[in-house]
Design a protein around this motif. Sequence first.
Motif, PDB file in Angstrom:
ATOM      1  N   GLY A  30      71.456 -42.642 -39.172  1.00  0.00           N
ATOM      2  CA  GLY A  30      72.245 -43.323 -38.152  1.00  0.00           C
ATOM      3  C   GLY A  30      73.682 -42.841 -38.158  1.00  0.00           C
ATOM      4  N   ASP A  31      74.175 -42.454 -39.361  1.00  0.00           N
ATOM      5  CA  ASP A  31      75.499 -41.848 -39.477  1.00  0.00           C
ATOM      6  C   ASP A  31      75.395 -40.400 -39.028  1.00  0.00           C
ATOM      7  N   ASP A  32      76.474 -39.880 -38.484  1.00  0.00           N
ATOM      8  CA  ASP A  32      76.464 -38.475 -38.106  1.00  0.00           C
ATOM      9  C   ASP A  32      77.891 -37.952 -38.090  1.00  0.00           C
ATOM     10  N   HIS A  38      88.167 -28.551 -29.702  1.00  0.00           N
ATOM     11  CA  HIS A  38      89.520 -28.463 -29.154  1.00  0.00           C
ATOM     12  C   HIS A  38      90.545 -28.944 -30.159  1.00  0.00           C
ATOM     13  N   GLY A  39      90.293 -30.067 -30.785  1.00  0.00           N
ATOM     14  CA  GLY A  39      91.216 -30.598 -31.781  1.00  0.00           C
ATOM     15  C   GLY A  39      90.965 -30.064 -33.175  1.00  0.00           C
ATOM     16  N   GLN A  40      89.832 -29.341 -33.342  1.00  0.00           N
ATOM     17  CA  GLN A  40      89.436 -28.799 -34.643  1.00  0.00           C
ATOM     18  C   GLN A  40      89.297 -29.918 -35.683  1.00  0.00           C
ATOM     19  N   HIS A  41      88.734 -31.068 -35.230  1.00  0.00           N
ATOM     20  CA  HIS A  41      88.524 -32.216 -36.117  1.00  0.00           C
ATOM     21  C   HIS A  41      87.036 -32.413 -36.371  1.00  0.00           C
ATOM     22  N   VAL A  42      86.719 -32.917 -37.551  1.00  0.00           N
ATOM     23  CA  VAL A  42      85.375 -33.403 -37.834  1.00  0.00           C
ATOM     24  C   VAL A  42      85.434 -34.919 -37.701  1.00  0.00           C
ATOM     25  N   LEU A  43      84.598 -35.448 -36.848  1.00  0.00           N
ATOM     26  CA  LEU A  43      84.538 -36.895 -36.613  1.00  0.00           C
ATOM     27  C   LEU A  43      83.366 -37.480 -37.381  1.00  0.00           C
ATOM     28  N   PHE A  44      83.577 -38.642 -38.004  1.00  0.00           N
ATOM     29  CA  PHE A  44      82.482 -39.355 -38.645  1.00  0.00           C
ATOM     30  C   PHE A  44      82.073 -40.490 -37.730  1.00  0.00           C
ATOM     31  N   ILE A  45      80.810 -40.481 -37.308  1.00  0.00           N
ATOM     32  CA  ILE A  45      80.287 -41.505 -36.409  1.00  0.00           C
ATOM     33  C   ILE A  45      79.344 -42.393 -37.226  1.00  0.00           C
ATOM     34  N   PRO A  46      79.764 -43.620 -37.551  1.00  0.00           N
ATOM     35  CA  PRO A  46      78.894 -44.494 -38.339  1.00  0.00           C
ATOM     36  C   PRO A  46      77.742 -45.036 -37.499  1.00  0.00           C
ATOM     37  N   ALA A  47      76.674 -45.383 -38.184  1.00  0.00           N
ATOM     38  CA  ALA A  47      75.507 -45.958 -37.494  1.00  0.00           C
ATOM     39  C   ALA A  47      75.892 -47.277 -36.837  1.00  0.00           C
ATOM     40  N   PRO A  48      75.484 -47.485 -35.588  1.00  0.00           N
ATOM     41  CA  PRO A  48      75.778 -48.753 -34.927  1.00  0.00           C
ATOM     42  C   PRO A  48      74.996 -49.922 -35.518  1.00  0.00           C
ATOM     43  N   ARG A  49      73.867 -49.620 -36.142  1.00  0.00           N
ATOM     44  CA  ARG A  49      73.088 -50.663 -36.817  1.00  0.00           C
ATOM     45  C   ARG A  49      72.256 -50.016 -37.921  1.00  0.00           C
ATOM     46  N   GLN A  50      71.801 -50.842 -38.838  1.00  0.00           N
ATOM     47  CA  GLN A  50      71.071 -50.359 -40.003  1.00  0.00           C
ATOM     48  C   GLN A  50      69.696 -49.796 -39.620  1.00  0.00           C
ATOM     49  N   SER A  51      69.249 -48.804 -40.358  1.00  0.00           N
ATOM     50  CA  SER A  51      67.921 -48.189 -40.215  1.00  0.00           C
ATOM     51  C   SER A  51      67.650 -47.626 -38.830  1.00  0.00           C
ATOM     52  N   MET A  52      68.646 -47.020 -38.247  1.00  0.00           N
ATOM     53  CA  MET A  52      68.427 -46.363 -36.960  1.00  0.00           C
ATOM     54  C   MET A  52      68.611 -44.867 -37.154  1.00  0.00           C
ATOM     55  N   THR A  53      68.518 -44.113 -36.103  1.00  0.00           N
ATOM     56  CA  THR A  53      68.765 -42.681 -36.176  1.00  0.00           C
ATOM     57  C   THR A  53      69.337 -42.197 -34.861  1.00  0.00           C
ATOM     58  N   CYS A  54      70.038 -41.085 -34.957  1.00  0.00           N
ATOM     59  CA  CYS A  54      70.438 -40.393 -33.734  1.00  0.00           C
ATOM     60  C   CYS A  54      69.433 -39.266 -33.544  1.00  0.00           C
ATOM     61  N   ASN A  55      69.181 -38.892 -32.339  1.00  0.00           N
ATOM     62  CA  ASN A  55      68.115 -37.942 -32.041  1.00  0.00           C
ATOM     63  C   ASN A  55      68.332 -36.586 -32.709  1.00  0.00           C
ATOM     64  N   GLY A  56      69.565 -36.182 -32.911  1.00  0.00           N
ATOM     65  CA  GLY A  56      69.824 -34.897 -33.523  1.00  0.00           C
ATOM     66  C   GLY A  56      69.323 -34.772 -34.950  1.00  0.00           C
ATOM     67  N   VAL A  57      69.085 -35.891 -35.614  1.00  0.00           N
ATOM     68  CA  VAL A  57      68.656 -35.868 -37.010  1.00  0.00           C
ATOM     69  C   VAL A  57      67.267 -36.487 -37.177  1.00  0.00           C
ATOM     70  N   LEU A  58      66.575 -36.769 -36.112  1.00  0.00           N
ATOM     71  CA  LEU A  58      65.283 -37.446 -36.178  1.00  0.00           C
ATOM     72  C   LEU A  58      64.154 -36.481 -36.527  1.00  0.00           C
ATOM     73  N   CYS A  59      63.367 -36.854 -37.511  1.00  0.00           N
ATOM     74  CA  CYS A  59      62.117 -36.152 -37.833  1.00  0.00           C
ATOM     75  C   CYS A  59      61.024 -37.198 -37.937  1.00  0.00           C
ATOM     76  N   TYR A  60      59.802 -36.788 -37.666  1.00  0.00           N
ATOM     77  CA  TYR A  60      58.702 -37.755 -37.706  1.00  0.00           C
ATOM     78  C   TYR A  60      57.400 -37.042 -38.026  1.00  0.00           C
ATOM     79  N   LEU A 119      87.961 -42.297 -35.789  1.00  0.00           N
ATOM     80  CA  LEU A 119      86.737 -41.598 -36.183  1.00  0.00           C
ATOM     81  C   LEU A 119      87.024 -40.247 -36.848  1.00  0.00           C
ATOM     82  N   ARG A 120      88.258 -39.801 -36.807  1.00  0.00           N
ATOM     83  CA  ARG A 120      88.596 -38.517 -37.422  1.00  0.00           C
ATOM     84  C   ARG A 120      88.491 -38.636 -38.941  1.00  0.00           C
ATOM     85  N   SER A 121      87.769 -37.710 -39.522  1.00  0.00           N
ATOM     86  CA  SER A 121      87.620 -37.698 -40.983  1.00  0.00           C
ATOM     87  C   SER A 121      88.584 -36.676 -41.574  1.00  0.00           C
ATOM     88  N   THR A 122      88.634 -36.641 -42.879  1.00  0.00           N
ATOM     89  CA  THR A 122      89.452 -35.634 -43.560  1.00  0.00           C
ATOM     90  C   THR A 122      88.644 -34.376 -43.840  1.00  0.00           C
TER      91      THR A 122
END
Length: 145
Positions: A30-32, A38-60, A119-122
């Motif tokens: 769920g985290d990604d 453009h800004g040359q930043h890495v953004l941390f996107i936390p999961a909106p809810r527990q035990s979910m996934t974003c499609n880019g990281v989904l395997c089944y 959302l910008r990480s270090t």
Amino acid sequence: MDDDDWYGPDYVSDMATLLLQSDACFAGSGDDYYYDPHGQHVLFIPAPRQSMTCNGVLCYKTFVLESRGYSPEARSGEEPAFIQRDPVLQHPDVRRIHLALASGLNTVSKRGYLINVTLRSTLTLDDFPMTDTDQRFYRQRMWLE
């Protein structure tokens, strides 16, 4: 898999190991992390809810396709209908396996993420197990859009 996302060298083996160690049908995160070229930043996107996934990281497990599939009419947010309410095993460190590209060319807008400075990480691209070629590709994206 998204064609403009980076997948780590251990992506397939990590996800297969998660699926083989459990009766669960789905693995993901769920985290990604997103890269803003453009800004040359890495953004941390936390999961909106527990035990979910974003499609880019989904395997089944493939037998799931015998009883369900993605809707051909869906334009975004199709994961909940596909996963239904099944548990999703969470990868312990998505930084090792996935970095999405956040740009104006995304099918689903990432503008809200790009303007949210909290959302910008270090992290930098050096914190991902990327090859030099992969890092160059991401850094050069700002000039191609």
